[in-house]
Motif scaffolding. Structure first.
Motif, short mmCIF file in Angstrom:
data_model
loop_
_atom_site.label_atom_id
_atom_site.label_comp_id
_atom_site.label_asym_id
_atom_site.label_seq_id
_atom_site.Cartn_x
_atom_site.Cartn_y
_atom_site.Cartn_z
N ASP A 216 30.25 33.09 46.09
CA ASP A 216 31.43 32.83 46.93
C ASP A 216 31.66 33.93 47.96
O ASP A 216 32.81 34.30 48.26
CB ASP A 216 32.69 32.68 46.06
N GLY A 217 30.58 34.46 48.51
CA GLY A 217 30.71 35.54 49.47
C GLY A 217 31.07 36.86 48.83
O GLY A 217 31.44 37.81 49.54
N GLY A 218 30.95 36.93 47.52
CA GLY A 218 31.32 38.13 46.77
C GLY A 218 32.75 38.01 46.28
O GLY A 218 33.70 38.06 47.07
N GLN A 219 32.91 37.77 44.98
CA GLN A 219 34.26 37.56 44.44
C GLN A 219 35.12 38.81 44.58
O GLN A 219 36.35 38.72 44.54
CB GLN A 219 34.15 37.12 42.98
N GLN A 220 34.50 39.97 44.75
CA GLN A 220 35.26 41.20 44.97
C GLN A 220 36.01 41.17 46.29
O GLN A 220 36.94 41.97 46.50
CB GLN A 220 34.33 42.42 44.90
N ASN A 221 35.61 40.28 47.19
CA ASN A 221 36.27 40.18 48.51
C ASN A 221 37.41 39.19 48.53
O ASN A 221 38.06 39.02 49.57
CB ASN A 221 35.23 39.79 49.56
N SER A 222 37.66 38.51 47.41
CA SER A 222 38.74 37.53 47.37
C SER A 222 40.09 38.22 47.44
O SER A 222 40.24 39.40 47.08
CB SER A 222 38.65 36.72 46.08
N GLU A 223 41.09 37.48 47.89
CA GLU A 223 42.44 38.03 47.96
C GLU A 223 42.94 38.40 46.57
O GLU A 223 43.64 39.41 46.40
CB GLU A 223 43.39 37.03 48.62
N TYR B 1 41.21 39.49 44.01
CA TYR B 1 40.67 40.76 43.51
C TYR B 1 41.10 41.93 44.39
O TYR B 1 41.25 43.05 43.89
CB TYR B 1 39.14 40.72 43.41
N ARG B 2 41.33 41.69 45.66
CA ARG B 2 41.85 42.77 46.52
C ARG B 2 43.19 43.28 45.99
O ARG B 2 43.52 44.46 46.13
CB ARG B 2 42.04 42.28 47.95
N ALA B 3 43.96 42.38 45.38
CA ALA B 3 45.24 42.79 44.81
C ALA B 3 45.04 43.67 43.58
O ALA B 3 45.89 44.50 43.26
CB ALA B 3 46.05 41.55 44.43
N VAL B 4 43.89 43.51 42.93
CA VAL B 4 43.56 44.33 41.76
C VAL B 4 42.95 45.66 42.21
O VAL B 4 43.29 46.73 41.69
CB VAL B 4 42.57 43.57 40.84
N ASN B 5 42.05 45.60 43.19
CA ASN B 5 41.34 46.79 43.66
C ASN B 5 41.15 46.68 45.17
O ASN B 5 40.24 45.99 45.64
CB ASN B 5 39.99 46.90 42.95
N PRO B 6 41.98 47.34 45.95
CA PRO B 6 41.90 47.24 47.41
C PRO B 6 40.56 47.70 47.99
O PRO B 6 40.20 47.31 49.11
CB PRO B 6 43.04 48.14 47.89
N MET B 7 39.81 48.51 47.25
CA MET B 7 38.51 48.97 47.72
C MET B 7 37.45 47.89 47.57
O MET B 7 36.35 48.02 48.12
CB MET B 7 38.10 50.23 46.93
N ARG B 8 37.77 46.84 46.82
CA ARG B 8 36.86 45.71 46.60
C ARG B 8 35.56 46.14 45.92
O ARG B 8 34.46 45.73 46.30
CB ARG B 8 36.55 44.99 47.92
N THR B 9 35.72 46.99 44.91
CA THR B 9 34.57 47.44 44.14
C THR B 9 34.84 47.20 42.65
O THR B 9 35.98 46.95 42.24
CB THR B 9 34.31 48.94 44.36
N VAL B 10 33.79 47.28 41.89
CA VAL B 10 33.91 47.27 40.43
C VAL B 10 33.38 48.61 39.93
O VAL B 10 32.56 49.24 40.60
CB VAL B 10 33.11 46.10 39.80
N GLN C 91 22.67 53.17 47.56
CA GLN C 91 21.94 51.94 47.26
C GLN C 91 22.88 50.86 46.75
O GLN C 91 22.46 49.90 46.12
CB GLN C 91 20.83 52.20 46.24
N ASN C 92 24.17 51.04 47.04
CA ASN C 92 25.17 50.06 46.65
C ASN C 92 24.94 48.75 47.41
O ASN C 92 24.41 48.74 48.52
CB ASN C 92 26.56 50.60 46.93
N LEU C 93 25.36 47.65 46.82
CA LEU C 93 25.12 46.34 47.41
C LEU C 93 25.66 46.25 48.83
O LEU C 93 24.97 45.75 49.73
CB LEU C 93 25.73 45.25 46.53
N SER C 94 26.87 46.72 49.06
CA SER C 94 27.46 46.61 50.40
C SER C 94 26.66 47.40 51.43
O SER C 94 26.51 46.97 52.58
CB SER C 94 28.92 47.09 50.37
N VAL C 95 26.11 48.54 51.02
CA VAL C 95 25.28 49.34 51.93
C VAL C 95 23.98 48.62 52.24
O VAL C 95 23.56 48.51 53.40
CB VAL C 95 24.99 50.72 51.30
N LEU C 96 23.31 48.10 51.21
CA LEU C 96 22.04 47.41 51.40
C LEU C 96 22.21 46.16 52.25
O LEU C 96 21.36 45.84 53.10
CB LEU C 96 21.43 47.05 50.05
N GLN C 97 23.32 45.45 52.05
CA GLN C 97 23.57 44.24 52.84
C GLN C 97 23.73 44.59 54.32
O GLN C 97 23.23 43.87 55.18
CB GLN C 97 24.81 43.52 52.31
#
Length: 219
Positions: free
Chosen positions: A39-46, A48-57, A117-123
């Motif tokens: 889904d485009g990365g569930q960490q980017n959903s609204e 999860y942003r409310a849980v972690n504004p950095m959008r990371t786990v 080598q984090n996913l966001s960097v590699l992407q």
């Protein structure tokens, strides 16, 4: 700390560190999967942003004895808190210098390797900069592991610092797993591989392994 809930992804090395710590300390927790690719990365959903504004786990949530709801992100901050709240078994040597060495080796991974080598960097490297993301990841893993192989030798016993699991091991094992995903030759790091093999015999390391998580999928 009641009702521990860990938002994490099975293959995330930072998530793995926290799972390891929870298992090492015998703390039950609810596993909340955050898929970093669906889904485009569930960490980017609204949500999860409310849980972690950095959008990371990972993100850890819990309830204090007085009913206060708490939330914390960033793996080493979570590990440090769990160590303070549940000091046994300790992830830090008693000797102050050896404690600092364990933290140093952990930071080799946490700040010197994994973010690069984090996913966001590699992407971004692959999609936007049109670069070779695999070569990039392999380079930073090789550079960091070469340093770790040297730095671990003065203190290595069965594990990175003597014969007891420390924060250094909690960071090392997930990083070696990640390095293999870049097809990196690990034979130049025999000390690290020996320590990894010792960790693999530990029940907590077995329970925290990505392949054993409920959201694990074929590579």
């Amino acid at each position: 700390m009641k009702g521990l809930r860990l938002h994490n992804y099975w293959r995330s090395s930072a998530s793995w560190r926290v799972r390891l710590t929870l298992h090492l300390k015998g703390l039950p927790f609810e596993y909340v999967a955050v898929h970093l690719l669906k889904d485009g990365g569930q960490q980017n959903s609204e949500a999860y942003r409310a849980v972690n504004p950095m959008r990371t786990v990972p993100t850890l949530e819990w309830t204090e004895a007085d009913g206060t709801e708490r939330r914390l992100s960033q793996s080493l901050a979570i590990v440090e808190l769990l160590q303070e709240r549940f000091p046994t078994p300790s992830l830090f040597p008693e000797d102050s210098y050896l404690r600092a060495r364990a933290r140093m080796m952990a930071e080799y991974v946490n700040s010197g390797m994994q973010p690069l080598q984090n996913l966001s960097v590699l992407q971004r490297i692959k999609s936007e900069l049109k670069g070779d993301d695999k070569a990039w990841g392999a380079y930073w893993n090789a550079r960091g592991l070469e340093a770790l192989e040297t730095m671990v030798q003065p203190t290595a016993g069965r594990f990175c610092v003597g014969d007891t699991v420390s924060l250094a091991d909690v960071c090392l094992v997930p990083q070696l797993y990640g390095a293999r995903r870049f097809a990196l030759d690990l034979s130049p790091y025999p000390t690290l591989l020996r320590i990894e093999a010792a960790c693999a015999e530990h029940p907590a390391f077995q329970a925290a392994h990505p392949d054993r998580q409920p959201d694990a999928t074929p590579a």
